[in-house]
Scaffold this motif. Structure first.
Motif, PDB file in Angstrom:
ATOM      1  N   PRO A  85       0.799  -1.233   0.000  1.00 42.25           N
ATOM      2  CA  PRO A  85       0.000   0.000   0.000  1.00 42.25           C
ATOM      3  C   PRO A  85       0.828   1.277   0.000  1.00 42.25           C
ATOM      4  CG  PRO A  85      -0.123  -1.084   2.142  1.00 42.25           C
ATOM      5  CD  PRO A  85       0.535  -2.045   1.213  1.00 42.25           C
ATOM      6  N   THR A 120      -8.577  -8.533  -1.121  1.00 41.33           N
ATOM      7  CA  THR A 120      -9.659  -7.572  -0.914  1.00 41.33           C
ATOM      8  C   THR A 120      -9.823  -6.687  -2.150  1.00 41.33           C
ATOM      9  OG1 THR A 120      -8.150  -5.930   0.021  1.00 41.33           O
ATOM     10  CG2 THR A 120      -9.143  -7.518   1.555  1.00 41.33           C
ATOM     11  N   GLU A 121     -10.817  -5.828  -2.114  1.00 47.59           N
ATOM     12  CA  GLU A 121     -11.025  -4.867  -3.203  1.00 47.59           C
ATOM     13  C   GLU A 121      -9.799  -3.977  -3.376  1.00 47.59           C
ATOM     14  OE1 GLU A 121     -12.836  -2.842  -6.313  1.00 47.59           O
ATOM     15  OE2 GLU A 121     -13.537  -4.658  -5.307  1.00 47.59           O
ATOM     16  N   GLU A 122      -9.184  -3.614  -2.258  1.00 50.94           N
ATOM     17  CA  GLU A 122      -7.978  -2.780  -2.313  1.00 50.94           C
ATOM     18  C   GLU A 122      -6.843  -3.521  -3.008  1.00 50.94           C
ATOM     19  OE1 GLU A 122      -5.184  -0.083   0.700  1.00 50.94           O
ATOM     20  OE2 GLU A 122      -6.722  -1.434   1.519  1.00 50.94           O
ATOM     21  N   HIS A 123      -6.684  -4.814  -2.678  1.00 57.64           N
ATOM     22  CA  HIS A 123      -5.653  -5.615  -3.333  1.00 57.64           C
ATOM     23  C   HIS A 123      -5.922  -5.727  -4.837  1.00 57.64           C
ATOM     24  CE1 HIS A 123      -4.297  -7.117   0.655  1.00 57.64           C
ATOM     25  NE2 HIS A 123      -3.153  -7.264   0.003  1.00 57.64           N
ATOM     26  N   ARG A 126      -4.903  -2.539  -6.587  1.00 55.00           N
ATOM     27  CA  ARG A 126      -3.433  -2.429  -6.677  1.00 55.00           C
ATOM     28  C   ARG A 126      -2.901  -3.353  -7.762  1.00 55.00           C
ATOM     29  NH1 ARG A 126      -2.310  -3.417  -0.441  1.00 55.00           N
ATOM     30  NH2 ARG A 126      -3.476  -1.683   0.438  1.00 55.00           N
TER      31      ARG A 126
END
Length: 267
Positions: A85, A120-123, A126
């Motif tokens: 991140p 996750t959605e964040e992963h 990215r």
């Protein structure tokens, strides 16, 4: 494609008669991406059939290893944590540039090693950011490999695959995916080779990173603008030249006529 577009994707299956690579390919270049260095390294060691990558210590640079693939070669590029991140845009671009140089002229396959409980959605965002750094066509060259969940439960894998985030990533990769549980090396190599074959053996083109002398988008715009101005000026010169030529021709015709007309002699 490997599978039909469906809301219930099924993993790729091994065909015993399938050659790993089509005859026109001499080597297969594969980039390992994902959210766990340990998992990526384990998969890399499985592909190479020997312990080449350390699963403990993660380096801060890309590592490249070559190995035999029947009578051909496979080139593996294991990447550092590009999904971190806090990684800066500059550092990410630097790693991608280095990766492209190591697999020159470009990778055939991106093997996305994903831990389902951590994806996750964040992963996903990215990972998409990284893939698009290479090329907009990276998804066409990607194969998802889903790691075995840490908790042992027969129904757990189906639960994770059915989750929207992982399901969407599989969809982006044209429904190509394998499950790591009980996965044998020939099946994984078949999946990689099939992904390359579906793209006619073509590699991902990343010219922006390959040529350090290439101009930026701004330079390209300026060049196009300059060329447009030059073309306009050339056209104007041609037009002016045409007008001058027409006027000169008229003058020449008048002169010729005056020469042919007899001049009366004065007494």
């Amino acid at each position: 494609m490997a599978s039909a577009s469906t809301d219930d994707p099924h993993p790729l299956r091994r065909s015993s008669s399938y050659e790993y690579l089509p005859p026109y390919m001499s080597e297969l270049r594969v980039v390992l991406l994902g959210n766990s260095w340990s998992e990526r390294s384990s998969v890399g060691n499985l592909i190479l059939a020997k312990a080449v990558f350390s699963t403990e210590k993660e380096p801060n640079r890309c590592l490249t290893v070559r190995g035999p693939l029947k009578e051909k070669e496979i080139v593996l590029i294991n990447t550092p944590d590009l999904l971190h991140p806090n990684i800066s845009e500059h550092k990410l671009t630097e790693h991608v540039e280095n990766c492209v140089r190591l697999c020159d002229p470009g990778p055939h396959v991106f093997l996305l090693v994903l831990q389902p409980e951590d994806f996750t959605e964040e992963h996903k965002l990215r990972l998409c950011r990284v893939l698009e750094k290479f090329s907009e066509r990276s998804y066409d060259h990607s194969l998802v490999l889903i790691s075995t969940p840490r908790k042992k439960s027969p129904a757990l894998m189906e639960k994770y695959i059915g989750q929207p985030v992982l399901k969407d990533m599989i969809m982006k990769c044209r429904y190509r995916y394998l499950r790591q549980k009980n996965l044998e090396r020939p099946e994984l190599l078949t999946g990689l080779g099939r992904t390359a074959k579906e793209n006619s053996g073509e590699h991902v083109s990343c010219e922006i990173f390959q040529d350090p002398t290439s101009t930026s988008a701004g330079d390209n715009q300026r060049t196009k603008h300059k060329e447009a101005k030059t073309t306009t000026l050339t056209d104007a010169v041609k037009a002016a030249g045409l007008q001058a030529y027409t006027k000169f021709s008229e003058q020449l015709s008048q002169l010729s006529l005056s020469e042919k007309t007899p001049v009366p002699h004065s007494e």
